[in-house]
Design a protein around this motif. Structure first.
Motif, PDB file in Angstrom:
ATOM      1  N   HIS A  28       0.809  -1.209   0.000  1.00  0.00           N
ATOM      2  CA  HIS A  28       0.000   0.000   0.000  1.00  0.00           C
ATOM      3  C   HIS A  28       0.851   1.271   0.000  1.00  0.00           C
ATOM      4  O   HIS A  28       0.437   2.301   0.529  1.00  0.00           O
ATOM      5  N   SER A  29       2.010   1.181  -0.618  1.00  0.00           N
ATOM      6  CA  SER A  29       2.855   2.359  -0.713  1.00  0.00           C
ATOM      7  C   SER A  29       2.189   3.417  -1.600  1.00  0.00           C
ATOM      8  O   SER A  29       1.418   3.098  -2.511  1.00  0.00           O
ATOM      9  N   THR A  30       2.484   4.670  -1.322  1.00  0.00           N
ATOM     10  CA  THR A  30       1.928   5.764  -2.121  1.00  0.00           C
ATOM     11  C   THR A  30       2.350   5.663  -3.571  1.00  0.00           C
ATOM     12  O   THR A  30       1.549   5.895  -4.486  1.00  0.00           O
ATOM     13  N   PHE A  31       3.602   5.300  -3.811  1.00  0.00           N
ATOM     14  CA  PHE A  31       4.093   5.204  -5.194  1.00  0.00           C
ATOM     15  C   PHE A  31       3.306   4.165  -5.983  1.00  0.00           C
ATOM     16  O   PHE A  31       2.845   4.444  -7.096  1.00  0.00           O
ATOM     17  N   MET A  32       3.134   2.961  -5.414  1.00  0.00           N
ATOM     18  CA  MET A  32       2.414   1.928  -6.149  1.00  0.00           C
ATOM     19  C   MET A  32       0.955   2.311  -6.342  1.00  0.00           C
ATOM     20  O   MET A  32       0.369   2.053  -7.403  1.00  0.00           O
ATOM     21  N   ARG A  33       0.379   2.949  -5.348  1.00  0.00           N
ATOM     22  CA  ARG A  33      -1.016   3.397  -5.496  1.00  0.00           C
ATOM     23  C   ARG A  33      -1.131   4.384  -6.656  1.00  0.00           C
ATOM     24  O   ARG A  33      -2.011   4.258  -7.518  1.00  0.00           O
ATOM     25  N   ASP A  34      -0.246   5.374  -6.673  1.00  0.00           N
ATOM     26  CA  ASP A  34      -0.300   6.392  -7.727  1.00  0.00           C
ATOM     27  C   ASP A  34       0.004   5.792  -9.099  1.00  0.00           C
ATOM     28  O   ASP A  34      -0.598   6.171 -10.106  1.00  0.00           O
ATOM     29  N   LEU A  35       0.947   4.839  -9.128  1.00  0.00           N
ATOM     30  CA  LEU A  35       1.314   4.206 -10.393  1.00  0.00           C
ATOM     31  C   LEU A  35       0.135   3.409 -10.961  1.00  0.00           C
ATOM     32  O   LEU A  35      -0.209   3.540 -12.143  1.00  0.00           O
ATOM     33  N   LEU A  36      -0.499   2.625 -10.106  1.00  0.00           N
ATOM     34  CA  LEU A  36      -1.525   1.705 -10.583  1.00  0.00           C
ATOM     35  C   LEU A  36      -2.907   2.342 -10.728  1.00  0.00           C
ATOM     36  O   LEU A  36      -3.824   1.703 -11.235  1.00  0.00           O
ATOM     37  N   THR A  37      -3.040   3.570 -10.280  1.00  0.00           N
ATOM     38  CA  THR A  37      -4.301   4.285 -10.508  1.00  0.00           C
ATOM     39  C   THR A  37      -4.169   5.309 -11.632  1.00  0.00           C
ATOM     40  O   THR A  37      -5.073   6.115 -11.850  1.00  0.00           O
ATOM     41  N   GLY A  38      -3.047   5.266 -12.342  1.00  0.00           N
ATOM     42  CA  GLY A  38      -2.872   6.125 -13.503  1.00  0.00           C
ATOM     43  C   GLY A  38      -2.462   7.537 -13.204  1.00  0.00           C
ATOM     44  O   GLY A  38      -2.438   8.390 -14.103  1.00  0.00           O
ATOM     45  N   GLU A 149      -0.696  -3.060 -18.728  1.00  0.00           N
ATOM     46  CA  GLU A 149      -1.145  -3.286 -20.103  1.00  0.00           C
ATOM     47  C   GLU A 149      -2.272  -2.320 -20.472  1.00  0.00           C
ATOM     48  O   GLU A 149      -2.295  -1.760 -21.577  1.00  0.00           O
ATOM     49  N   LYS A 150      -3.188  -2.108 -19.546  1.00  0.00           N
ATOM     50  CA  LYS A 150      -4.332  -1.239 -19.822  1.00  0.00           C
ATOM     51  C   LYS A 150      -3.946   0.229 -19.817  1.00  0.00           C
ATOM     52  O   LYS A 150      -4.357   1.004 -20.686  1.00  0.00           O
ATOM     53  N   LEU A 151      -3.155   0.627 -18.825  1.00  0.00           N
ATOM     54  CA  LEU A 151      -2.823   2.040 -18.672  1.00  0.00           C
ATOM     55  C   LEU A 151      -1.988   2.573 -19.832  1.00  0.00           C
ATOM     56  O   LEU A 151      -2.195   3.696 -20.291  1.00  0.00           O
ATOM     57  N   LYS A 156      -0.395  -7.475 -24.503  1.00  0.00           N
ATOM     58  CA  LYS A 156      -0.751  -8.434 -23.458  1.00  0.00           C
ATOM     59  C   LYS A 156       0.329  -9.507 -23.330  1.00  0.00           C
ATOM     60  O   LYS A 156       0.648 -10.189 -24.294  1.00  0.00           O
ATOM     61  N   LYS A 157       0.901  -9.585 -22.138  1.00  0.00           N
ATOM     62  CA  LYS A 157       1.981 -10.534 -21.836  1.00  0.00           C
ATOM     63  C   LYS A 157       3.149 -10.395 -22.799  1.00  0.00           C
ATOM     64  O   LYS A 157       3.899 -11.347 -23.037  1.00  0.00           O
ATOM     65  N   GLY A 158       3.322  -9.174 -23.330  1.00  0.00           N
ATOM     66  CA  GLY A 158       4.386  -8.937 -24.307  1.00  0.00           C
ATOM     67  C   GLY A 158       5.477  -8.029 -23.782  1.00  0.00           C
ATOM     68  O   GLY A 158       5.607  -7.812 -22.570  1.00  0.00           O
ATOM     69  N   ASP A 159       6.265  -7.486 -24.703  1.00  0.00           N
ATOM     70  CA  ASP A 159       7.373  -6.616 -24.323  1.00  0.00           C
ATOM     71  C   ASP A 159       6.848  -5.431 -23.512  1.00  0.00           C
ATOM     72  O   ASP A 159       5.880  -4.780 -23.882  1.00  0.00           O
ATOM     73  N   GLY A 160       7.525  -5.177 -22.425  1.00  0.00           N
ATOM     74  CA  GLY A 160       7.114  -4.137 -21.487  1.00  0.00           C
ATOM     75  C   GLY A 160       6.625  -4.726 -20.182  1.00  0.00           C
ATOM     76  O   GLY A 160       6.789  -4.121 -19.123  1.00  0.00           O
ATOM     77  N   VAL A 161       6.032  -5.934 -20.260  1.00  0.00           N
ATOM     78  CA  VAL A 161       5.543  -6.614 -19.050  1.00  0.00           C
ATOM     79  C   VAL A 161       5.993  -8.075 -18.982  1.00  0.00           C
ATOM     80  O   VAL A 161       5.437  -8.871 -18.239  1.00  0.00           O
TER      81      VAL A 161
END
Length: 225
Positions: A28-38, A149-151, A156-161
């Protein structure tokens, strides 16, 4: 010290219970929250992925040696290796010259140094760092992959992830179950159990420290694509 009931519990249960607070703080770090909420852009995702490179380089550089170790060996499995996938992702996200821009944050450098110290001197300590990273990748890491992938319109499951894609593990649930069974077979007793649990807490704390430093970098940043 462990009480009698606790000492009788499987080690995989002990480590999960002992690290619950630190695990929650990291998740629940602030960074991960901000990253994953766009609220942060793909540049922040690239920066995070670059920090992971140092962590996994430390985890995997001694794999050949540790594979024959009686304590660490059962956990060193080629299907878990992430470094090559990270390099593919970094090239996709950061371009051909991604290495030129790669610098560890102080927290990252300390984290990688601790992993390497354990890899060279204390296999049981290495195992708990291995556990906190790889089982996390197989579990919560899949949420990060899907969100990324969405943001940022990544394949999907490709380069970048690709870091989050374990093509060689066909049944993640069974793999994680077998991994925890191996944890339960670790030859630990007495004060060594407490020492290893303390190291597991440290592993999660070091992850939180990394997120905190990343968060400080982006605290005043506006969303970027």
């Amino acid at each position: 010290m462990l009480d009698t009931d606790t000492a009788a519990a499987p080690f995989s249960t002990l480590i999960r219970t002992a690290t619950a607070q630190q695990h929650n703080e990291a998740e629940h770090s602030t960074f991960m929250r901000d990253l994953l909420t766009g609220q942060l852009g793909v540049e922040a995702f690239l920066r995070y992925t670059g920090q992971l490179w140092f962590v996994y380089e430390a985890l995997e550089k001694h794999s050949a040696t540790l594979a024959s170790d009686s304590v660490a060996g059962p956990f060193v499995k080629p299907e878990l290796a992430r470094l090559a996938a990270l390099e593919t992702d970094l090239a996709h996200l950061g371009g051909a010259n991604w290495r030129d821009e790669l610098q560890p944050l102080p927290a990252t450098a300390a984290y990688a140094a601790r992993i390497e110290e354990c890899a060279q001197e204390w296999p049981a300590g290495y195992v708990v760092h291995h556990y906190t990273r790889y089982l996390g990748d197989l579990s919560g890491g899949q949420v990060i992959r899907g969100t990324a992938e969405k943001l940022w319109d990544l394949p999907k499951k490709g380069d970048g992830v690709r870091f989050y894609v374990f093509d060689e593990i066909t049944n993640p649930a069974a793999f994680k179950r077998e991994y925890r069974e191996a944890l339960d077979q670790l030859p630990l007793e007495g004060p060594e159990v407490d020492r290893v649990l303390d190291e597991a807490r440290l592993a999660f704390t070091m992850n939180t420290d990394l997120f905190r430093e990343l968060g400080a970098e982006y605290s005043s940043a506006s969303p970027r694509s």
